[in-house]
Write an enzyme that holds these catalytic residues in place. Structure first.
Site, mmCIF file in Angstrom:
data_model
loop_
_atom_site.group_PDB
_atom_site.id
_atom_site.type_symbol
_atom_site.label_atom_id
_atom_site.label_comp_id
_atom_site.label_asym_id
_atom_site.label_seq_id
_atom_site.Cartn_x
_atom_site.Cartn_y
_atom_site.Cartn_z
ATOM 1 N N TYR A 1 0.848 -1.180 0.000
ATOM 2 C CA TYR A 1 0.000 0.000 0.000
ATOM 3 C C TYR A 1 0.889 1.238 0.000
ATOM 4 O O TYR A 1 1.318 1.708 1.047
ATOM 5 C CB TYR A 1 -0.887 0.004 1.246
ATOM 6 C CG TYR A 1 -2.029 -0.984 1.225
ATOM 7 C CD1 TYR A 1 -2.205 -1.896 0.176
ATOM 8 C CD2 TYR A 1 -2.967 -1.019 2.254
ATOM 9 C CE1 TYR A 1 -3.267 -2.795 0.171
ATOM 10 C CE2 TYR A 1 -4.037 -1.913 2.250
ATOM 11 C CZ TYR A 1 -4.181 -2.803 1.204
ATOM 12 O OH TYR A 1 -5.228 -3.694 1.206
ATOM 13 N N LYS B 1 -0.910 -8.280 -1.984
ATOM 14 C CA LYS B 1 -2.269 -7.719 -1.932
ATOM 15 C C LYS B 1 -2.168 -6.254 -2.310
ATOM 16 O O LYS B 1 -1.505 -5.479 -1.626
ATOM 17 C CB LYS B 1 -2.827 -7.893 -0.520
ATOM 18 C CG LYS B 1 -4.271 -7.478 -0.378
ATOM 19 C CD LYS B 1 -4.797 -7.735 1.030
ATOM 20 C CE LYS B 1 -6.203 -7.211 1.188
ATOM 21 N NZ LYS B 1 -6.398 -6.431 2.422
#
Lengths: 270, 270, 270, 270, 270
Positions: free
Chosen positions: A150, A181
């Site tokens: 992220y 992810k």
């Protein structure tokens, strides 16, 4: 050249896949965002674990506290999130301390661990050091590592910028994550490039906040799957859905059974 | 007086040399600079590993992630880069945290480790402490240590200043590095002095960004070799080259087979 | 009351003394000051080690890198300098990280370790903590500890102030150093007081930059020896001297053979 | 409930008491304040150790360096001061790093350890963490812990304020110190309250700078003993006294033999 | 999936409950607030331990110092508070260092450990890291963990805001605490929501400062118990009460014997 690692982790990865693809249910929002993300009955971890067991998932992502107090009653592959933070302290570049040792994740029966990396954070060095330890401990125990990638912090103007996403994907590969992810910025070409930058590390789309409609969300699933991503790690778009178990199956229709969106949506009408 | 160290490391060094000289292929730019340095097919680690196997190299430098996921399929001496950083966080004096333990480098079959030192950085103390641990662990396992000596930080006005390069070379020797990967500032006399300052630590020229032409690059190789450097650690000037394997051989022509540049360039015409 | 320590360290100290006095050759300037302090052939560690072997010394002080790569070929007592720093980073109060573990110093055959303490530095707490570990490890291995006591930092207006020197000497004693390498401020009375403040810790004068003349330097030797100091740790005034080996003997003439300066100077004429 | 600790420490405490009360000689001023506090012959540790052996003391407090180099020649209970600092660095809230491991204190035959806590310092958390480790290590080895409780730092307006002293005493008790070395503010009522706040932790008055007269000092002894303090840890008022050994006995007259001050003062006339 | 943890901790929890509910006596105010919170005879730890033994409690919360020096003489379940801080240093966002290792808590016979978490503090990462270690050590030894969840720091405008309390409760659950000591903001609906957010972690109301009247306090007990909280951890409202033992029984009347407040108040008249 250390082929046992590759082999062990590959085997462990296979157990987290269906037809070579992965769908994880995620609930770490209680810590990361607070109860506001857990409306109504979703505040009850049993409600979420029940979805994890009965939906069509390859694993369930949660923090140590839930794993210790709830997981023993449910059948599902546990992906233990081993770092995290809240929204409560003063704003700063992000850093998530380790909240669960890999040894404890193993004690709790985890089949993989999860770890958030914030590319661009001024705490990069500390994050990378923590990750090194977690990644090596996990591989020593034969557990694959899912890294949240992220990009965030004052140096990141736009966390959906394709260059930022591509660089982040490469960081995940080079540091030794097995699954990445990542957010989807809505452009399938950009996702294709993320997938290429990630090499043999497998990209999983992060579900994000609840989509406008089931159709919108399934369209994302289709695009991202088409772009080469190996799977999805979804929370709110499943357990905030009115029929969470059906929604998990609708996603699988698109992801692994080659159904079109309209066919998949029919499940949700029932 | 601890002669076993000297002997062990010397033996391990020999395996990374051809006729007493060294040529490493390097790919750590994915982490250090991002995908922008990896255009076209070079984004695929298999493409790079293939060059490492089929070119004429004494070793291949990469991060843990690539080593774990790709190296088992290729024959080449692995030089594991054990620290690193990205370009993404806010600008600051540079510090590269350790990303791979020496033990894991050994598990992965590495024949040497690589570590970046930034002389002049305000993080000098932390960098030196990390290096002490890595250097001692590596020597305990019989692995030579290649140190990147890249003077940088707000106190370094010109990282190609010959005094700065000479001091950096000496730092590498005194701290116990076995090979020193350093920039060439274009002046063979300065390289000669770097080599003298480095004593028995062997200087390897860092390849840097793609040169204007193959001829320009081979000229550098010739000058640097003539100045007493023991080798080269090259990335972009090989794998961004249109004929990477031929380019590796052309470099070797100049470095170890005593050919002139024009002879070597002929390989690239084929 | 722990008499074994006292006894072991005393024995080890005896091996570093001639007639109860000590003369060390030092070369850690390559790291501390850079190649500018190593003019001409002195840049070559073999040149310095040769002096260490053939001059009249009780030990040779150097960093780990030189010890590993050169010491095996020479006969001399190794005093391993286990911390250090460069002049390259931005100016700050000084701190020297540990660059060699005591265990590695032992592996390398060291007969003592050296450690720089900067009394007055704002990093005092960190320096003292490092010193505690090094001092206790060294004594566990039976190695004496030589502490450089160099008052420095923004709170030190004059590092040759007799009160500052006296306090620094006492710090060395109280922290458990066995030898204290300290500057001489030119006043024998002040050196006498330093020696008294140091108690049973032995004061060694640091040689400092090259003196105006051999006579000037030998005069210092005579004064400092007369003031009760137990020895000298000298670098530049020996290896920058035109006849380094003769110079070492001239120093010994004054220090341990009771010769006067003019007698000693004759050696240098030959 | 862990009664062995209580018993072991109680036994060890008994060996540091005479008729249930304690008198320690202290010399850690060489490090804490520098040679200015050690005028004349007191700069010689043998001079102080001699007083420690021949005066009427339950123990002698010093740093590791003195213990290693001098203690073996003297009979006295060693109380090893395991942290400390100098006055030399730039002014800041105080923090004393650990200078001697508890294991080394045990090796040196210590019968107790000493540790300075600065309540009110902005380094409270670090001080408390160090203390936890030292206190637990010491109790594991059966050694009592004497804590200096010296409120200091920019948040402490008056370190003799009775509320500050009372709170500090309580901190010592709650953190697990066995003896609390504290200043006396001149008001016996305040000392009584300190003693009550300290519970079963025993309060020892810190001697402080040399008193105006022996009579003044003995008056303090009488008041503090009357207020319930269990003892004294005194340095300058003994070894800066012209008859240190007689002074130690005069203090004991008042503290444990129930003599009045005038009677005690007679010892000093001899 | 690690069911042994769940089972062990459940068993250990049962020993800290009466009819499934918990009442702890707490005295850590001596450290946290100072003697001002311990008026009159309450400054004497024996006075408090006596209440702990003779009142109707499931456990007594205190720091290591009191446990070591007093607990051996009393029968009560010890809940060792393993971190803490004072009010003395300059104001800053709060952080409580670890003051007692879990191993030592076990040595002292503790049946549970207590740890303060400050959600919202800028030291969140450090607090969470400490908690991870303490929580995992405690569970390894089979000890339940009581976390104080006290939202505080410059980012917390109102520590009784229901959203802040709810988020804090969830943090306790997700991090793996077994009991959550939290403030009651006076609104039973908010407490109900805290209890839901805490899931299987049991909420204990923190007693706070002395209430206006016994009736007021018992009303809080009734409301909080009615809202689903599993218990209370009370200090000042018991030992500052004029009849502390009767007060503990009055609380139990309401909490576990289903008596109304007026009935319970009668105990206090005797």
């Amino acid at each position: 050249m250390g082929t046992f690692f590759t082999r062990d982790i590959d085997k462990a990865m296979n157990k987290l896949e269906t037809n070579g693809k992965t769908l994880f249910l995620a609930q770490d929002q209680g810590l990361e965002h607070g109860p506001k993300d857990l409306p109504g009955e979703t505040i009850d971890p049993d409600f979420i674990f029940d979805i994890a067991e009965n939906g069509e998932f390859d694993g369930f992502i949660c923090q140590k506290g839930l794993a210790e107090k709830y997981a023993a009653s449910y059948k599902c592959n546990l992906v233990l999130k081993v770092n995290g933070k809240t929204l409560m302290p003063p704003k700063d570049d992000p850093y998530s301390p380790v909240l669960c040792s890999v040894r404890r994740a193993v004690d709790l029966g985890a089949k993989a661990v999860g770890f958030t990396i914030f590319p661009g954070s001024s705490y990069e060095a500390k994050i990378f050091e923590d990750f090194r330890q977690v990644q090596e401990d996990a591989h020593d125990f034969g557990l694959p590592v899912t890294a949240w990638l992220y990009p965030r912090g004052k140096s990141i103007k736009n966390d959906l910028d394709p260059d930022v996403l591509a660089y982040s994907a490469r960081v995940g590969l080079e540091l030794g994550a097995d699954m990445l992810k990542m957010k989807y910025n809505g452009n399938p070409k950009d996702m294709e490039y993320q997938v290429r930058c990630a090499g043999k590390a497998k990209v999983l789309m992060a579900g994000g906040p609840k989509a406008q409609s089931s159709k919108d969300f399934l369209k994302q699933v289709q695009e991202v799957d088409g772009a080469g991503a190996k799977g999805f790690a979804i929370g709110r778009n499943i357990w905030q859905h009115e029929t969470p178990i059906a929604m998990s199956k609708a996603i699988r229709d698109v992801q692994i059974r080659g159904r079109d969106i309209y066919h998949a949506l029919k499940r949700l009408e029932k």
